[in-house]
Design an enzyme around this catalytic site. Sequence first.
Site, short mmCIF file in Angstrom:
data_model
loop_
_atom_site.label_atom_id
_atom_site.label_comp_id
_atom_site.label_asym_id
_atom_site.label_seq_id
_atom_site.Cartn_x
_atom_site.Cartn_y
_atom_site.Cartn_z
N HIS A 193 44.14 17.14 -100.16
CA HIS A 193 44.19 18.77 -100.25
C HIS A 193 42.50 19.05 -100.67
O HIS A 193 42.08 18.19 -101.51
CB HIS A 193 44.91 19.22 -101.23
N HIS A 232 39.61 19.80 -102.73
CA HIS A 232 39.46 19.91 -103.88
C HIS A 232 38.24 19.18 -104.71
O HIS A 232 37.95 18.36 -103.96
CB HIS A 232 40.77 19.60 -104.82
N CYS A 253 52.32 17.62 -101.35
CA CYS A 253 51.24 17.72 -102.09
C CYS A 253 51.20 18.55 -103.33
O CYS A 253 51.78 19.48 -103.33
CB CYS A 253 50.19 18.23 -101.32
N GLN A 309 36.67 18.33 -108.88
CA GLN A 309 36.70 18.05 -110.27
C GLN A 309 35.82 18.59 -111.04
O GLN A 309 34.44 18.57 -110.87
CB GLN A 309 37.21 16.71 -110.65
N CYS A 361 48.98 22.15 -103.54
CA CYS A 361 49.59 23.28 -102.30
C CYS A 361 50.17 24.31 -103.16
O CYS A 361 50.88 23.96 -104.42
CB CYS A 361 50.34 22.71 -101.27
N ASN A 380 35.05 14.43 -104.65
CA ASN A 380 35.21 13.24 -103.60
C ASN A 380 35.72 13.65 -102.68
O ASN A 380 36.79 14.07 -102.35
CB ASN A 380 35.71 12.20 -104.40
N HIS A 414 45.96 22.99 -96.70
CA HIS A 414 45.91 21.97 -97.16
C HIS A 414 44.91 21.17 -96.12
O HIS A 414 44.39 19.97 -96.51
CB HIS A 414 47.36 21.20 -97.12
#
EC number: 2.7.7.12
Length: 360
Positions: A185, A187, A71, A189, A74, A174, A134
């Site tokens: 992971h 997250h 990933c 945007q 991470c 999303n 994660h």
Amino acid sequence: MMRTTGELADGREIIWYDVEGSPPRVPGTDERDLPHTATSSQMRQDVLTGEWVAIASHRQSRTFMPPADECPLCPSREGRHTEVPTADYQVVAFENRFPSFSSHTDGVVPVDDGIEHMRAGVGRCEVVCFSSDHDGSFGSLSPEQARLVVDTWADRTTDLSAVEGVEQVFPFENRGAEMGVTLQHPHGQIYAYPFVPARAQRELESARAYRAETGRSLFGDIVEREVADGVRVIASNDSWVAFVPYAARWPMEVHFFPRVQRPDLPSLTDAERDDFARVYLDVLARFDRLYSTPMPYIAAWHQAPVHVDRDLAWLHLELYSTRRGEGKLKYLAGSESGMGAFVGDVLPEQQAEQLREAGA
């Protein structure tokens, strides 16, 4: 909130955010050999609708569903260097390596001949990692960690609003492969658009017409009506109200509004930020209790544009999912995709009842 800035190997900015009182953060050194970022992002206008379409063909090579031990979000470790060159982090934001909009665009020649309109996709796209865990999710964050993410969104909104040419700052998340996620992971945007997107424009046009007719705020009257009716309210506290909208387009959809008009995330008070973290975590937990697997969703912040209509706008978050039942998804088929005319699968009042019953 503590903020520490650094630079990645290809010149992109990275910023660590830590809770006040944490040990001083030492920015790590990105040891990867990366070429400096340059994109060919462009925007073309659909002359039939006036809407801008971003074209970023370089995104075809972006990382897609890597295994957990590869990933890129991470923390870095010995022998495995990622986008975050430290051994841990609380929240981190950095420029997207595969952006839809960028200040580093090459070779785009503007076009404007009455039918074809094209210009460089100038702006900025960032990734915000909510946690170094994660296997976590936004819904598994503590209220303190969720509040740190809210502070990060607000800080990034302030900085991105000052970028030349940016007209709208859009933080979003999303979640789930069903929503097109390519990295698992936890997250989100942030897009800093060089224009005001069509949906934001339509909401503001409706608010402008309503104010001209009534002298009142459309957003404020919606909040007042939902609170008074109560039938679609899911959760609330001193600062926020979360409800299923009257004309919900998605089979599961919740809108979050502050009770007091705020144009954007930076304008929220400390108490309002804390209260949002609490009510949002409450609703996300309800989402995940509805079915046997976690709910896929999109969470979209609607903020005031940077330069116009700030007196009309009312900050709010729209949370929605395409899941319409156990093992079933809603697809944007003929009516939705062809004409933009949504056909709802679940009554909004039924959605609200399901989510209220999913309370702890």
